[in-house]
Motif scaffolding. Structure first.
Motif, short mmCIF file in Angstrom:
data_model
loop_
_atom_site.label_atom_id
_atom_site.label_comp_id
_atom_site.label_asym_id
_atom_site.label_seq_id
_atom_site.Cartn_x
_atom_site.Cartn_y
_atom_site.Cartn_z
N ASP A 111 0.84 -1.35 0.08
CA ASP A 111 0.03 0.07 -0.05
C ASP A 111 0.93 1.16 0.14
O ASP A 111 1.79 1.39 0.74
CB ASP A 111 -0.89 -0.06 1.18
N THR A 112 0.59 2.22 -0.69
CA THR A 112 1.30 3.55 -1.07
C THR A 112 0.53 4.82 -0.36
O THR A 112 0.99 5.71 -0.36
CB THR A 112 1.74 3.67 -2.32
N ILE A 113 -0.61 4.44 0.21
CA ILE A 113 -1.43 5.81 0.72
C ILE A 113 -1.04 5.94 2.35
O ILE A 113 -0.82 5.08 2.78
CB ILE A 113 -2.89 5.27 0.57
N GLU A 114 -0.81 7.21 2.45
CA GLU A 114 -0.42 7.45 3.67
C GLU A 114 -1.74 7.71 4.50
O GLU A 114 -2.58 8.75 4.29
CB GLU A 114 0.52 8.56 3.56
N TRP A 115 -1.82 7.04 5.73
CA TRP A 115 -3.29 7.13 6.61
C TRP A 115 -2.70 7.71 7.72
O TRP A 115 -1.68 7.04 8.51
CB TRP A 115 -3.86 5.70 6.57
N ALA A 116 -3.43 8.72 8.19
CA ALA A 116 -3.26 8.83 9.78
C ALA A 116 -3.77 8.11 10.67
O ALA A 116 -3.30 7.46 11.45
CB ALA A 116 -3.78 10.37 9.88
N VAL A 117 -5.10 7.73 10.29
CA VAL A 117 -5.94 6.63 10.80
C VAL A 117 -6.64 5.97 9.68
O VAL A 117 -7.42 6.60 8.88
CB VAL A 117 -6.83 7.24 11.71
N ARG A 118 -6.39 4.61 9.69
CA ARG A 118 -7.09 3.78 8.86
C ARG A 118 -8.34 3.69 9.19
O ARG A 118 -8.98 3.08 10.28
CB ARG A 118 -6.32 2.49 8.56
N PRO A 119 -9.44 3.81 7.92
CA PRO A 119 -10.78 3.66 8.26
C PRO A 119 -11.26 2.12 8.49
O PRO A 119 -10.35 1.17 7.95
CB PRO A 119 -11.57 3.94 7.01
N GLY A 120 -12.42 1.81 8.96
CA GLY A 120 -12.81 0.36 9.33
C GLY A 120 -12.04 -0.31 10.31
O GLY A 120 -11.20 0.24 11.24
N LEU A 121 -12.33 -1.66 10.24
CA LEU A 121 -11.66 -2.60 11.18
C LEU A 121 -10.45 -3.33 10.61
O LEU A 121 -10.51 -3.66 9.31
CB LEU A 121 -12.84 -3.45 11.59
N LEU A 136 -8.89 -11.46 -2.20
CA LEU A 136 -9.75 -11.63 -0.89
C LEU A 136 -11.08 -10.83 -0.73
O LEU A 136 -12.14 -11.26 -0.42
CB LEU A 136 -8.77 -11.33 0.50
N VAL A 137 -11.18 -9.74 -1.48
CA VAL A 137 -12.12 -8.92 -1.70
C VAL A 137 -13.31 -9.64 -2.25
O VAL A 137 -14.64 -9.76 -1.91
CB VAL A 137 -12.09 -7.57 -1.99
N ALA A 138 -12.82 -10.26 -3.29
CA ALA A 138 -13.93 -10.94 -4.26
C ALA A 138 -14.38 -12.24 -3.26
O ALA A 138 -15.68 -12.59 -3.77
CB ALA A 138 -13.15 -11.42 -5.56
N ALA A 139 -13.82 -12.59 -2.52
CA ALA A 139 -14.26 -13.86 -1.52
C ALA A 139 -15.00 -13.39 -0.53
O ALA A 139 -15.69 -14.28 0.32
CB ALA A 139 -13.09 -14.52 -1.16
N GLY A 140 -15.21 -11.93 -0.25
CA GLY A 140 -16.27 -11.58 0.71
C GLY A 140 -15.60 -11.48 2.09
O GLY A 140 -16.16 -11.28 3.20
N ALA A 141 -14.21 -11.29 1.96
CA ALA A 141 -13.43 -11.50 3.41
C ALA A 141 -13.32 -9.96 3.92
O ALA A 141 -12.81 -9.63 4.93
CB ALA A 141 -12.24 -12.27 3.28
N GLY A 142 -13.54 -8.96 3.12
CA GLY A 142 -13.31 -7.45 3.31
C GLY A 142 -13.20 -6.58 2.24
O GLY A 142 -13.75 -7.10 1.14
N LEU A 143 -12.90 -5.36 2.67
CA LEU A 143 -12.78 -4.23 1.54
C LEU A 143 -11.46 -4.03 1.38
O LEU A 143 -10.53 -4.11 2.25
CB LEU A 143 -13.58 -3.11 2.04
N LEU A 144 -11.18 -2.88 0.45
CA LEU A 144 -9.97 -2.44 0.12
C LEU A 144 -9.68 -1.09 -0.58
O LEU A 144 -10.85 -0.61 -1.11
CB LEU A 144 -9.18 -3.35 -1.12
N LEU A 145 -9.05 -0.41 -0.05
CA LEU A 145 -8.73 1.07 -0.47
C LEU A 145 -7.46 1.25 -1.35
O LEU A 145 -6.52 1.02 -0.80
CB LEU A 145 -8.83 1.97 0.87
N VAL A 146 -7.74 1.81 -2.48
CA VAL A 146 -6.44 1.96 -3.43
C VAL A 146 -6.65 3.18 -4.24
O VAL A 146 -7.77 3.53 -4.57
CB VAL A 146 -6.51 0.45 -4.37
N PRO A 147 -5.67 3.47 -4.93
CA PRO A 147 -5.74 4.72 -6.05
C PRO A 147 -6.65 4.06 -7.25
O PRO A 147 -6.58 2.76 -7.26
CB PRO A 147 -4.30 4.73 -6.29
N GLN A 148 -7.43 4.87 -7.73
CA GLN A 148 -8.36 4.38 -8.77
C GLN A 148 -7.82 3.61 -9.78
O GLN A 148 -8.21 2.64 -10.38
CB GLN A 148 -8.93 5.70 -9.25
#
Length: 242
Positions: A111-121, A136-148
Motif C-alpha cells: 500500500d502506498t497511501i499514507e493514512w493518519a488513521v485507517r478507516p474500518g476494522l 480476498l475482497v472477491a471472496a467476501g472477506a473484507g474491503l480494500l482502499l486503493v488509488p483508482q
C-alpha cells in the motif's frame, strides 16, 4: 541527439497502475535512434531499482525515500474503495470513511497511501500485494482502499468501486538518480512536462543556417520637403550662360 547517445537504450521503470504509453509514443517519435525499454516493477522495489542502475528513470508513487533521487510530482489520483457488487456501499455514488466503520478493510504490504488513521476494522491478515487483497475482497472477506488506477488494473466482474471523499490520495511522480541526470533523462523530463520538440531545456540548439542578405534597391534621395529631388537637366550643346 548527440553522438554519445547513438546506440543507447533508455530504460523506463513504472509501478502498477501507471500507464506510460502516451510519453513512450512521444519519445518514439522524437528519438527514433534511441529505443525505450519499459521495466515493470512493484512500488516497493522501484526506488531500489533506480539506485542500483536498473533503470534510467521511473514512475513512482509518493511518498518515497528521496535520498539520492530527483523527483518531479506529476498528478494525484482519487482513492476508491473496492467492494463486491452486492455490498451496501455499491448502492452509493460516493462514500466517506465513516461509512466503513463496521467493515474489515485490508491493508496490503505494498500500500502506498499514507493514512493518519485507517478507516474500518483491521482485516484478519495483511496480504503481500494489492492483487492478493483484491482476491480476498472477491471472496467476501473484507474491503480494500486503493488509488483508482489500481482498481481499474485489477478489475473483476464481481467487484466494483466507489470514490472516497475524505481519504488521502496517492501521487504519481517521475524519479531518477540525481547523479545520473543524463541528456536522455533530460529529454524524457521535457516530454513528461509537455515541452515541444523546439523548446529549450538546457542543450545548446543547433545554429540555423544563415540566410543570404538581400540587398535592397537604393531609393532616390529626398529633398527637405519630403519630395523626391528632380533629376538634373542635361545642358544642350548650344547652351551658354549669359
Amino acid at each position: 541527439m548527440t553522438d554519445g547517445e547513438t546506440g543507447r537504450v533508455f530504460r523506463l521503470a513504472y509501478v502498477p497502475g501507471v500507464t506510460p504509453a502516451k510519453w513512450v509514443n512521444v519519445w518514439t517519435e522524437r528519438m527514433p535512434g534511441v529505443p525505450i525499454t519499459l521495466v515493470a516493477v512493484s512500488a516497493a522495489e522501484v526506488v531500489g531499482l533506480l539506485r542500483d542502475g536498473g533503470a534510467d528513470a521511473g514512475f513512482v508513487r509518493l511518498p518515497v525515500d528521496r535520498d539520492g533521487l530527483s523527483v518531479i510530482p506529476l498528478y494525484v489520483e482519487t482513492t476508491v474503495v473496492v467492494v463486491p457488487k452486492d455490498h451496501a456501499v455499491a448502492a452509493a455514488d460516493e462514500v466517506t470513511t465513516t461509512d466503513l466503520t463496521d467493515d474489515e478493510v485490508f491493508h496490503p504490504l505494498d500500500d502506498t497511501i499514507e493514512w493518519a488513521v485507517r478507516p474500518g476494522l483491521p482485516a484478519f491478515t495483511r496480504p503481500a500485494t494489492t492483487a492478493g487483497a483484491v482476491e480476498l475482497v472477491a471472496a467476501g472477506a473484507g474491503l480494500l482502499l486503493v488509488p483508482q488506477s489500481l482498481a481499474r488494473l485489477h478489475h473483476r466482474r464481481d467487484l466494483t468501486y466507489r470514490p472516497m471523499l475524505d481519504a488521502p490520495q496517492s501521487q504519481v511522480a517521475l524519479a531518477w538518480p540525481t547523479d545520473a541526470t543524463t541528456d536522455l533523462v533530460e529529454d524524457f523530463i521535457g516530454i513528461v512536462r509537455g515541452r515541444t520538440v523546439n523548446s529549450s531545456r538546457g542543450r545548446t540548439p543547433a545554429s540555423p543556417a544563415e540566410k543570404p542578405v538581400r540587398r535592397q534597391a537604393q531609393k532616390p534621395a529626398q529633398n527637405g520637403s519630403g519630395r523626391r529631388a528632380a533629376p538634373a537637366r542635361r545642358r544642350g550643346k548650344g547652351f551658354r550662360p549669359r
